[in-house]
Design a protein around this motif. Structure first.
Motif, mmCIF file in Angstrom:
data_model
loop_
_atom_site.group_PDB
_atom_site.id
_atom_site.type_symbol
_atom_site.label_atom_id
_atom_site.label_comp_id
_atom_site.label_asym_id
_atom_site.label_seq_id
_atom_site.Cartn_x
_atom_site.Cartn_y
_atom_site.Cartn_z
ATOM 1 N N SER A 121 4.125 27.964 70.700
ATOM 2 C CA SER A 121 3.469 29.192 70.241
ATOM 3 C C SER A 121 2.691 29.858 71.373
ATOM 4 N N VAL A 122 2.098 29.044 72.248
ATOM 5 C CA VAL A 122 1.404 29.603 73.409
ATOM 6 C C VAL A 122 2.398 30.312 74.328
ATOM 7 N N ALA A 125 3.348 33.612 72.733
ATOM 8 C CA ALA A 125 2.314 34.634 72.900
ATOM 9 C C ALA A 125 2.270 35.152 74.338
ATOM 10 N N ALA A 126 2.472 34.258 75.303
ATOM 11 C CA ALA A 126 2.457 34.682 76.706
ATOM 12 C C ALA A 126 3.621 35.610 77.010
ATOM 13 N N SER A 129 3.029 38.951 75.292
ATOM 14 C CA SER A 129 1.979 39.706 75.978
ATOM 15 C C SER A 129 2.501 40.324 77.268
ATOM 16 N N ILE A 152 -0.884 42.505 71.342
ATOM 17 C CA ILE A 152 -1.242 41.351 72.177
ATOM 18 C C ILE A 152 -2.284 40.504 71.461
ATOM 19 N N TRP A 156 -1.911 36.428 70.207
ATOM 20 C CA TRP A 156 -2.831 35.340 70.555
ATOM 21 C C TRP A 156 -3.638 34.873 69.356
ATOM 22 N N ARG A 157 -3.855 35.756 68.383
ATOM 23 C CA ARG A 157 -4.521 35.311 67.158
ATOM 24 C C ARG A 157 -3.642 34.314 66.412
ATOM 25 N N ALA A 159 -1.349 32.394 67.777
ATOM 26 C CA ALA A 159 -1.348 31.150 68.555
ATOM 27 C C ALA A 159 -2.647 30.384 68.369
ATOM 28 N N GLY A 160 -3.775 31.101 68.245
ATOM 29 C CA GLY A 160 -5.055 30.435 68.027
ATOM 30 C C GLY A 160 -5.129 29.737 66.679
#
Length: 220
Positions: A121-122, A125-126, A129, A152, A156-157, A159-160
């Motif tokens: 997931s990180v 998101a990368a 983005s 973006i 990241w939300r 992924a968080g």
């Protein structure tokens, strides 16, 4: 058009995946099946190119372009895991291979597995983005790039939130049921355990006396 292409790419992903696995295991053509599976990233490239052309033609950046970037990021972060999982099951059911190893369900092994999935997931998101920033730069300061930058934060939300869920498995490890934890009582085999409780040796004389009295009563 972008939304339609996303749907086409999603359907094409599963069609290529099914065709690649069928050719690989049913038709016994592993190289051709692998070639079909390797064609799947081309769908994301096509979606990226069409999105860039749409922006170049003067389309205002909106949620459709952000959704396209998230879709590409998700495919990069988790697509290989999906293909590997389905390939393992297809090899077992169609190719006679041993069943795939199931992911751990309990303890820190489960926590490490969830952490590895979260890294996907990180990565998603990368990638999303990076694509959104490139799209915003491509549009320039004169265009409306607020919607692109807003996606973006969405990436990241997500992924968080996934990271918090994965972290919960490390803070509160899931325990195995009692029947699955055979190591809880070392040296004791529950299947061989006697159902009759052990008697105290001191009680043996009393038992013998009691039985003798019963025999005398029967004789009388």
């Amino acid at each position: 058009m972008i939304v339609t292409l996303i749907v086409v790419c999603e359907v094409g992903f599963w069609v290529l995946l099914a065709a690649g696995l069928a050719v690989r295991y049913l038709l016994k053509m592993p190289r051709t099946g692998l070639a079909l599976l390797l064609c799947e990233p081309l769908l994301e490239v096509l979606l990226l190119v069409v999105t860039a052309i749409d922006l170049k033609d003067g389309a205002d950046p909106d949620w459709r372009h952000g959704l396209a970037a998230l879709y590409i990021g998700y495919t990069v972060g988790h697509g290989h895991r999906t293909v590997k999982w389905l390939d393992g099951h297809a090899a077992h059911r169609l190719g006679g291979a041993p069943p795939p190893v199931k992911p751990p369900r309990y303890g820190m092994a489960r926590a490490r597995h969830e952490g590895a999935v979260w890294l996907g997931s990180v990565a998603a998101a990368a990638v999303a983005s990076g694509l959104l920033l490139l799209a915003a730069r491509y549009v320039g300061d004169d265009g409306n790039t607020e919607s692109l930058r807003g996606w973006i934060l969405v990436a990241w939300r997500a992924a968080g939130i996934h990271g918090l869920i994965a972290l919960s498995y490390a803070i509160w490890p899931k325990k195995a049921p009692e029947k699955d934890s055979g190591k809880d009582h070392p040296g004791k085999d529950p299947e061989k355990a006697s159902a009759v409780p052990a008697r105290d040796p001191k009680d043996v004389p009393d038992l013998l006396v009691g039985r003798a009295r019963e025999d005398e009563e029967q004789v009388r």
